[in-house]
Structure formats: structure tokens, C-alpha cells
Design a protein around this motif. Structure first.
Motif, PDB file in Angstrom:
ATOM      1  N   LYS A 132     -88.371  -2.768 -13.738  1.00 20.41           N
ATOM      2  CA  LYS A 132     -89.209  -4.038 -13.502  1.00 20.41           C
ATOM      3  C   LYS A 132     -88.393  -4.998 -12.841  1.00 20.41           C
ATOM      4  CE  LYS A 132     -90.593  -5.628 -17.408  1.00 20.41           C
ATOM      5  NZ  LYS A 132     -90.659  -6.267 -18.719  1.00 20.41           N
TER       6      LYS A 132
ATOM      7  N   LEU B  37     -89.307  -6.664  -8.967  1.00 21.10           N
ATOM      8  CA  LEU B  37     -89.045  -8.282  -8.593  1.00 21.10           C
ATOM      9  C   LEU B  37     -88.319  -8.551  -7.611  1.00 21.10           C
ATOM     10  CD1 LEU B  37     -89.998 -10.923  -9.159  1.00 21.10           C
ATOM     11  CD2 LEU B  37     -88.293 -11.113 -11.154  1.00 21.10           C
TER      12      LEU B  37
ATOM     13  N   SER C 296     -95.028  -6.385 -20.031  1.00 26.13           N
ATOM     14  CA  SER C 296     -94.921  -6.075 -18.597  1.00 26.13           C
ATOM     15  C   SER C 296     -95.016  -7.292 -17.906  1.00 26.13           C
ATOM     16  CB  SER C 296     -96.114  -5.255 -18.277  1.00 26.13           C
ATOM     17  OG  SER C 296     -97.639  -5.940 -18.412  1.00 26.13           O
ATOM     18  N   ASN C 297     -95.456  -8.619 -18.621  1.00 26.25           N
ATOM     19  CA  ASN C 297     -95.209  -9.849 -17.812  1.00 26.25           C
ATOM     20  C   ASN C 297     -94.095 -11.014 -18.080  1.00 26.25           C
ATOM     21  OD1 ASN C 297     -96.352 -10.019 -20.332  1.00 26.25           O
ATOM     22  ND2 ASN C 297     -97.600 -11.778 -20.089  1.00 26.25           N
TER      23      ASN C 297
ATOM     24  N   GLY D  49     -96.723 -18.719 -13.433  1.00 24.01           N
ATOM     25  CA  GLY D  49     -95.959 -18.348 -14.397  1.00 24.01           C
ATOM     26  C   GLY D  49     -95.058 -19.325 -15.111  1.00 24.01           C
TER      27      GLY D  49
ATOM     28  N   LYS E  74     -97.187 -17.226  -9.539  1.00 25.46           N
ATOM     29  CA  LYS E  74     -98.295 -16.383 -10.221  1.00 25.46           C
ATOM     30  C   LYS E  74     -98.708 -17.115 -11.514  1.00 25.46           C
ATOM     31  CE  LYS E  74     -95.659 -12.291  -8.909  1.00 25.46           C
ATOM     32  NZ  LYS E  74     -94.946 -10.968  -9.237  1.00 25.46           N
TER      33      LYS E  74
ATOM     34  N   THR F  27     -91.988 -16.304 -10.020  1.00 26.42           N
ATOM     35  CA  THR F  27     -92.811 -16.323 -10.909  1.00 26.42           C
ATOM     36  C   THR F  27     -93.750 -17.680 -11.144  1.00 26.42           C
ATOM     37  OG1 THR F  27     -90.665 -15.516 -12.355  1.00 26.42           O
ATOM     38  CG2 THR F  27     -92.442 -16.712 -13.754  1.00 26.42           C
TER      39      THR F  27
ATOM     40  N   ARG G 227     -99.579 -14.820 -19.404  1.00 25.98           N
ATOM     41  CA  ARG G 227     -99.024 -15.427 -18.332  1.00 25.98           C
ATOM     42  C   ARG G 227     -97.429 -14.744 -17.896  1.00 25.98           C
ATOM     43  NH1 ARG G 227     -99.063 -21.830 -18.759  1.00 25.98           N
ATOM     44  NH2 ARG G 227     -98.272 -21.883 -16.730  1.00 25.98           N
ATOM     45  N   GLU G 228     -97.261 -14.902 -16.769  1.00 23.95           N
ATOM     46  CA  GLU G 228     -95.753 -14.168 -16.281  1.00 23.95           C
ATOM     47  C   GLU G 228     -94.801 -15.212 -16.796  1.00 23.95           C
ATOM     48  OE1 GLU G 228     -94.952 -11.678 -14.091  1.00 23.95           O
ATOM     49  OE2 GLU G 228     -97.016 -10.916 -13.918  1.00 23.95           O
TER      50      GLU G 228
END
Length: 387
Positions: free
Chosen positions: A309, A313, A176-177, A100, A98, A95, A152-153
Motif C-alpha cells: 500500500k 502511494l 484500504s483507505n 481525504g 482525494k 491524500t 474517506r481516505e
């Protein structure tokens, strides 16, 4: 207007506080040390949002995971610092890579447990390891929503009831994030009891004025082994204060014997993945029975993959683990998925006598759970302090 008449019906998730448009709800501790919401009648506009986001209002249906893994991090350094198999660290690392944000429980300067977030790898260790108390959520649900809207993730980890509080607060909107991670939870002990216990081990004998200051606490130290984990406390200056296996430690024994859990834990509505998390983590205590070749002394994580999801990951970082697939049937008997924790027979007696035993909390715990380790514990602490 939210009104708590049965304490077993409030898990302390804080969703009602953060959703209130009038900010007229606050969390206050009761005599046992657990936080409960209190509403200011003067400012309440009867919007009903607090009741609609409450995770205990309309519990979700039981679920079964899509896939279950037994996993161990290949990185020995990360494995040593993690409570079990080091899976959460890699999820968080992915995370952060990215740009995040990762939310989890961490200690403040007074060793209270607060929920907060990290944005840098250097800070990641703050939210590793088990804290053995429910963190104060604060305004983190609001922060999560703000980060998500910024694109942001976000990886959010918490107890199942905290996760249910978050999903309720977000009104079940699908981002989705956002990746949500919880863990199989035995129950949350009283923050008040935990604080009194830390005060007890920091109090110098012979009633000296100054108390010992702690620099490090680890409720799940693996210095002996993963299964025989220890309560480790180091005082400022690097001197060892306490290093005691959980089976001999008063605080851990009180917790594991359900002596001072939150009332809602005994009627938990999230024992079977009802929190709506993407991934659920746990210790795979029964791995030796399932696959003896995969057993080790460092820790094995049980990973429940609950959503597509979460699956995406985890499968993207599978090469960082040694892992095998396992069945849902094998996990049922290992971590009490179908079982509720029952109040210890001495729970009422314990809290009725807590105020009068605030300076003798270890003695009270041992008395209630039928242990006689109080004198031995004091001797060990005194020995470690060289007095």
C-alpha cells in the motif's frame, strides 16, 4: 484492569483510554511531565480491552522494508518548510486531493503539541516540521476510525509507538483507505521540560512583569543548513527572539544527550518497523557517504517502503522528487536502527532537581550535560532583545 507498575512499560499512546467502553481511564502527568493512564476502579467492568490494545503487551516481530529511497522534493518552497526532504508534504497533498484527511502533530495557542487533523491544503503547514515532543493523541484514534468507516481516505502520521497504538486500537483491521506513516524516532522528551524551557526564553530579564509572547517556533529551522539546523523563535511583532544552532541550544542538547526522554524510549519495542506502518521517514544524514553527488544543504529524506500500500502511494508521486535507491545496510549505521537510547547518567539527578530549578531550567540542563553555555545563551538573548 490496566495498572502501570513499571513506567518503562507504557509509551503513552492513549489507545487504552480511547478503547475503554466505560470511559474510566484518563491520562495524568507524573512528576517528570509524562502522561500515564489511570483507571477508575469503581467504573471498570474488567473487559480487558485496555490490555489487549496496548502495543507493549504483545510487540510485533521485526520487519525489513520492501524498498528504501533517498528523496528530495523538487519544489524548493516545500523543501524549505520541511524538516528534511519534503516527502511527507506530498503524501499529505495526495491524500487531500482525494477529499481525504491528514492527521499529524500541531501546536495549539499555548504551544502545546496536540495531535489533530487537517482537511485543506491551506492548513497543511500546521503539521509540518518536527515538534521534538510526543503529541497528546487525544481522541484521534476514534476520529480515524470514524473517517475510515465513512469511506474517506486517511493519512495518519505519528511516532512509532503512537502508530502501534492506532493499529492496536483498530484491532489490526485492514482498511484500504488508511495510510500509516511513522518516522525513525530518537525518543520523546518531557513535555514539562519543554514548557519550562519555552518559559525561560520568554522571560524578560530584570524580572519584568510581562513575558515575551511567541508567534513562531521552529525546532528544525534550515536558515543555516539542513545539517546545522537551528532552534528558531520569533516573538509577536516579528522580532527575533532566538536563532541558535542545535549544537549550542540547551534544550536540543539535553534531548540529543538523552537527558529527559520518556522511560519507555530506553526500551523501545519499535526500532525495526514493528509499528506496522506503511511508510517510515527519516533524515538521511549519511547521504554524503552513500552518494556524495546527491548531498545537498536543503535536506534529504530516507524513505522506507514497508508495505504494498505504501509502495503504491509513493510510486504514484515519484515524479515530484529527485530520488535514488539505497540499501538497508547503508541505513543501519546512519540512524541507529539497531541501537537503543540509554538514559543519561545524570537523568535521575536532573528530575530530582527539576522542581527547585523550574526558573533555572537552562542552568540545570547545562549542568547535567557538562556544558557551560548558560551565560552565553543569556547574553545572546539579551543582545537580540536590545537590552
Amino acid at each position: 484492569m490496566l495498572a502501570i507498575t513499571d513506567k518503562a512499560k507504557c509509551c503513552g499512546c492513549n489507545a487504552c483510554v480511547q478503547i475503554c467502553p466505560q470511559k474510566c481511564i484518563e491520562m495524568n502527568p507524573d512528576s517528570e511531565g509524562f502522561l500515564y493512564p489511570k483507571t477508575s476502579k469503581e467504573n471498570c467492568i474488567q473487559c480487558g480491552l485496555c490490555e489487549r490494545v496496548c502495543p507493549l503487551g504483545e510487540p510485533k516481530s521485526k520487519r525489513e522494508p520492501k524498498e528504501i529511497l533517498a528523496a528530495t522534493n523538487k519544489n524548493e518552497h516545500i523543501l524549505d518548510k520541511s524538516s528534511s526532504g519534503g516527502v511527507f508534504y506530498e503524501l499529505a497533498l495526495e491524500t487531500l486531493a482525494k477529499n481525504g484527511v491528514v492527521f499529524g502533530a500541531m501546536f495549539d495557542k499555548q504551544w502545546n503539541v496536540k495531535h489533530s487533523y487537517v482537511e485543506n491544503i491551506s492548513d497543511l503547514e500546521k503539521i509540518l516540521t518536527s515538534k521534538y515532543v510526543q503529541s497528546e493523541i487525544g481522541d484521534t484514534y476514534t476520529l480515524v476510525r470514524d473517517f475510515l468507516k465513512q469511506g474517506r481516505e486517511v493519512l495518519f502520521c505519528g511516532t512509532p509507538c503512537q502508530i502501534a497504538g492506532l493499529t492496536g486500537f483498530l484491532r489490526n483491521n485492514i482498511y484500504s483507505n488508511l495510510i500509516i506513516v511513522d518516522f525513525l524516532c530518537h525518543g520523546v522528551p518531557s513535555p514539562k521540560v519543554r514548557k519550562l524551557y519555552l518559559n525561560a526564553i520568554c522571560k524578560k530579564p530584570f524580572y519584568r512583569v510581562k513575558t515575551i509572547e511567541i508567534s513562531t517556533i521552529n525546532f528544525r529551522s534550515k536558515n543555516t543548513s539542513w545539517r546545522n539546523f537551528s532552534f528558531l523563535a520569533i516573538q509577536k511583532g516579528g522580532k527575533l527572539l532566538l536563532n541558535e544552532q542545535h549544537c549550542k541550544n540547551a534544550y536540543m542538547q539535553g534531548f540529543l544527550n538523552d537527558l529527559y526522554l520518556r522511560p519507555s524510549c530506553h526500551e523501545c519495542k519499535f526500532k525495526r518497523f514493528q509499528s506496522q506502518s506503511d511508510l517510515t521517514l527519516a533524515d538521511y544524514w549519511g547521504i554524503a557517504r552513500v552518494n556524495s553527488n546527491y548531498d545537498n544543504k536543503k535536506g534529504v529524506s530516507m524513505v522506507f517502503i514497508n508495505t504494498t500500500k505504501g509502495e503504491s502511494l509513493l510510486h504514484g508521486i515519484k515524479d515530484r522528487f529527485k530520488y535514488i535507491q539505497t540499501s538497508f545496510e547503508d541505513t543501519l549505521s546512519n540512524n541507529g536502527l539497531n541501537e537503543h537510547t540509554h538514559p543519561h547518567p545524570q537523568r535521575a539527578f536532573f528530575f530530582a532537581n527539576l522542581t527547585s530549578h523550574e526558573n533555572n531550567i537552562i542552568k540545570l540542563i547545562n549542568k547535567c550535560i557538562g556544558k557551560s553555555a548558560y551565560k552565553n545563551l543569556l547574553k545572546k538573548v539579551a543582545h537580540k532583545l536590545h537590552i
